[in-house]
Scaffold this motif. Structure first.
Motif, mmCIF file in Angstrom:
data_model
loop_
_atom_site.group_PDB
_atom_site.id
_atom_site.type_symbol
_atom_site.label_atom_id
_atom_site.label_comp_id
_atom_site.label_asym_id
_atom_site.label_seq_id
_atom_site.Cartn_x
_atom_site.Cartn_y
_atom_site.Cartn_z
ATOM 1 N N LYS A 65 -119.621 45.663 -93.825
ATOM 2 C CA LYS A 65 -120.899 45.824 -93.132
ATOM 3 C C LYS A 65 -121.168 44.587 -92.288
ATOM 4 N N ARG A 66 -121.698 44.808 -91.097
ATOM 5 C CA ARG A 66 -122.185 43.707 -90.274
ATOM 6 C C ARG A 66 -123.534 44.104 -89.695
ATOM 7 N N VAL A 67 -124.313 43.103 -89.341
ATOM 8 C CA VAL A 67 -125.656 43.332 -88.822
ATOM 9 C C VAL A 67 -125.776 42.631 -87.476
ATOM 10 N N ASN A 68 -126.146 43.414 -86.464
ATOM 11 C CA ASN A 68 -126.330 42.884 -85.105
ATOM 12 C C ASN A 68 -125.115 42.095 -84.624
ATOM 13 N N GLY A 69 -123.940 42.621 -84.923
ATOM 14 C CA GLY A 69 -122.715 42.010 -84.436
ATOM 15 C C GLY A 69 -122.283 40.763 -85.169
ATOM 16 N N GLY A 70 -122.930 40.454 -86.278
ATOM 17 C CA GLY A 70 -122.580 39.255 -87.040
ATOM 18 C C GLY A 70 -121.270 39.401 -87.797
ATOM 19 N N ALA A 71 -120.954 38.403 -88.581
ATOM 20 C CA ALA A 71 -119.715 38.420 -89.350
ATOM 21 C C ALA A 71 -119.763 39.530 -90.393
ATOM 22 N N PRO A 72 -118.718 40.322 -90.487
ATOM 23 C CA PRO A 72 -118.718 41.408 -91.476
ATOM 24 C C PRO A 72 -118.552 40.883 -92.890
ATOM 25 N N GLN A 73 -119.190 41.589 -93.822
ATOM 26 C CA GLN A 73 -119.084 41.264 -95.239
ATOM 27 C C GLN A 73 -118.646 42.514 -96.002
ATOM 28 N N PRO A 74 -117.812 42.363 -97.029
ATOM 29 C CA PRO A 74 -117.409 43.543 -97.796
ATOM 30 C C PRO A 74 -118.576 44.108 -98.582
ATOM 31 N N VAL A 75 -118.600 45.405 -98.754
ATOM 32 C CA VAL A 75 -119.622 46.052 -99.569
ATOM 33 C C VAL A 75 -118.943 46.832 -100.691
ATOM 34 N N ARG A 76 -119.682 46.985 -101.783
ATOM 35 C CA ARG A 76 -119.126 47.629 -102.960
ATOM 36 C C ARG A 76 -120.221 48.371 -103.695
ATOM 37 N N VAL A 77 -119.878 49.511 -104.278
ATOM 38 C CA VAL A 77 -120.845 50.254 -105.081
ATOM 39 C C VAL A 77 -121.194 49.451 -106.330
ATOM 40 N N ARG A 78 -122.328 49.775 -106.938
ATOM 41 C CA ARG A 78 -122.723 49.096 -108.170
ATOM 42 C C ARG A 78 -122.464 50.012 -109.361
ATOM 43 N N ALA A 79 -122.412 49.407 -110.527
ATOM 44 C CA ALA A 79 -122.204 50.168 -111.754
ATOM 45 C C ALA A 79 -123.434 51.022 -112.066
ATOM 46 N N TRP A 80 -123.184 52.179 -112.646
ATOM 47 C CA TRP A 80 -124.263 53.092 -113.021
ATOM 48 C C TRP A 80 -125.028 52.528 -114.213
ATOM 49 N N ASP A 81 -126.342 52.428 -114.076
ATOM 50 C CA ASP A 81 -127.216 52.003 -115.162
ATOM 51 C C ASP A 81 -128.201 53.145 -115.421
ATOM 52 N N PRO A 82 -128.050 53.856 -116.540
ATOM 53 C CA PRO A 82 -128.908 55.026 -116.775
ATOM 54 C C PRO A 82 -130.389 54.684 -116.883
ATOM 55 N N ALA A 83 -130.716 53.426 -117.141
ATOM 56 C CA ALA A 83 -132.127 53.041 -117.261
ATOM 57 C C ALA A 83 -132.797 52.860 -115.909
ATOM 58 N N THR A 84 -131.998 52.633 -114.852
ATOM 59 C CA THR A 84 -132.589 52.334 -113.543
ATOM 60 C C THR A 84 -131.983 53.154 -112.405
ATOM 61 N N ALA A 85 -131.097 54.097 -112.706
ATOM 62 C CA ALA A 85 -130.340 54.807 -111.677
ATOM 63 C C ALA A 85 -131.254 55.418 -110.612
ATOM 64 N N LEU A 86 -130.916 55.140 -109.343
ATOM 65 C CA LEU A 86 -131.705 55.599 -108.201
ATOM 66 C C LEU A 86 -130.980 56.733 -107.502
ATOM 67 N N GLY A 87 -131.633 57.879 -107.419
ATOM 68 C CA GLY A 87 -131.091 59.019 -106.704
ATOM 69 C C GLY A 87 -131.761 59.163 -105.348
ATOM 70 N N LEU A 88 -130.962 59.339 -104.314
ATOM 71 C CA LEU A 88 -131.494 59.559 -102.984
ATOM 72 C C LEU A 88 -131.634 61.060 -102.741
ATOM 73 N N ILE A 89 -132.705 61.434 -102.104
ATOM 74 C CA ILE A 89 -132.999 62.846 -101.865
ATOM 75 C C ILE A 89 -133.451 63.021 -100.424
ATOM 76 N N SER A 90 -133.456 64.262 -99.990
ATOM 77 C CA SER A 90 -133.933 64.587 -98.646
ATOM 78 C C SER A 90 -135.455 64.686 -98.637
ATOM 79 N N HIS A 91 -136.032 64.428 -97.470
ATOM 80 C CA HIS A 91 -137.484 64.523 -97.349
ATOM 81 C C HIS A 91 -137.984 65.935 -97.622
#
Length: 256
Positions: free
Chosen positions: A139-165
Motif C-alpha cells: 500500500k502507498r498513499v499519495n505516491g509515497g513509499a509503499p509498505q507491505p500490508v497483511r491481514v490480522r488474526a481472527w479475534d472472536p471477541a472483537t471481529a469486525l464484519g464489513l457489510i453493504s449499506h
C-alpha cells in the motif's frame, strides 16, 4: 512491454492512480447521473476513468484482452474469453460517489486461468493505493513509499464484519449468527476487501450479486496479504465466467 517483463501489479497501480486523477476533480462537482440498462448509475467520471485505463492498458499490454464495466454495459460482455485477460472497474461504488461519500475505487485485475494473479485498487479521495508485488500486497498513499500490508488474526471477541449499506437489520443478524463477527461497519465498494487486507477488518460476507470486475483486483490484493475469498461453502472462486456474463455468486472474504 509484456507480462513477463515486469511486475504487473505496479504498472496497474500507476494506471489506477492516473485514472483517479481524472475522476477526483469530478467528485462532488454536481455532474449529471445517467442510468444504464440495468438502472444502475453511471457518470462522466466512470466513462473518463475507463477511457484512460483502456488506453494505458492497450499501450502496455496490446495483446491482452480487457473486460471492463462500462464497455460491457454498452456493448455487452464477450461470449468467450481466453485464459489471460484484464478485468476493469473504473469506478466501483458509483452510488457512494454520487452521494459524495469517499468509499469508491478504481480497479484493475489480471486474470490467469480463472485466478486474480495481480491487481491494483486506488481510493481517489484518500490517495490510497493497494497493489500486488512479487506475490505480496502493498500500500502507498499519495505516491509515497509503499509498505507491505497483511491481514490480522481472527479475534472472536472483537471481529469486525464489513457489510453493504443496503443490508437490512435482519440480514445483518443472520450474517453475524452465521459467521461469528461481533461488530459491523457499513461500507461501499471494493475498498472493503482492501481494509481486510491491511488488517483493519476481518470478514466480508456477500450474500448478493456482484460482477467479476467489482472484486477481482481487491481479491488479488487480499490473497497477497494472506487472506482468502471463496464461496460460502469454501469452494474456489473463479473468474472468466463468460457463460454467466461475468456475474458472481455469493462469496465470503476473510482475513487471518
Amino acid at each position: 512491454m509484456t507480462l513477463s517483463d515486469i511486475d504487473v501489479g505496479e504498472t496497474l497501480a500507476a494506471i489506477c492512480e492516473a485514472a483517479a486523477g481524472v475522476i477526483l476533480p469530478l467528485w462532488r462537482s454536481g455532474l449529471t447521473v445517467h442510468s444504464k440498462a440495468d438502472e444502475s448509475p453511471v457518470t462522466e467520471a466512470d466513462r473518463r476513468g475507463e477511457a484512460l485505463i483502456l488506453e494505458r492498458l492497450a499501450a502496455a499490454f496490446p495483446d491482452v484482452p480487457v473486460v471492463s464495466e462500462e464497455d460491457a454495459s454498452e456493448f455487452g460482455t464477450p461470449d468467450q474469453i481466453g485464459p489471460v485477460f484484464f478485468l476493469v472497474d473504473p469506478l466501483d461504488g458509483t452510488k457512494a460517489f454520487v452521494r459524495g461519500d469517499p468509499n469508491f475505487t478504481v480497479n484493475i485485475a489480471l486474470i490467469v486461468d480463472g485466478r486474480p494473479v495481480a491487481g491494483a485498487v486506488t481510493a481517489p479521495p484518500t490517495g490510497e493505493t493497494w497493489f500486488t508485488r512479487a506475490g505480496e500486497a502493498w500500500k502507498r498513499v499519495n505516491g509515497g513509499a509503499p509498505q507491505p500490508v497483511r491481514v490480522r488474526a481472527w479475534d472472536p471477541a472483537t471481529a469486525l464484519g464489513l457489510i453493504s449499506h443496503t443490508a437490512t437489520e435482519e440480514q445483518i443478524r443472520n450474517l453475524t449468527d452465521q459467521y461469528g463477527f461481533v461488530r459491523t461497519q457499513a461500507m461501499d465498494s471494493s475498498i472493503k476487501l482492501c481494509r481486510i487486507a491491511e488488517g483493519a477488518a476481518d470478514i466480508y460476507p456477500r450474500h448478493g450479486p456482484t460482477m467479476e470486475w467489482d472484486i477481482a483486483a481487491a481479491h488479488a490484493v487480499l490473497l497477497g496479504a494472506g487472506g482468502s475469498l471463496s464461496t460460502p461453502e469454501g469452494e474456489a472462486f473463479v473468474y472468466g465466467k463468460a457463460d454467466k456474463r461475468f456475474r458472481n455468486g455469493w462469496f465470503v472474504a476473510r482475513g487471518g
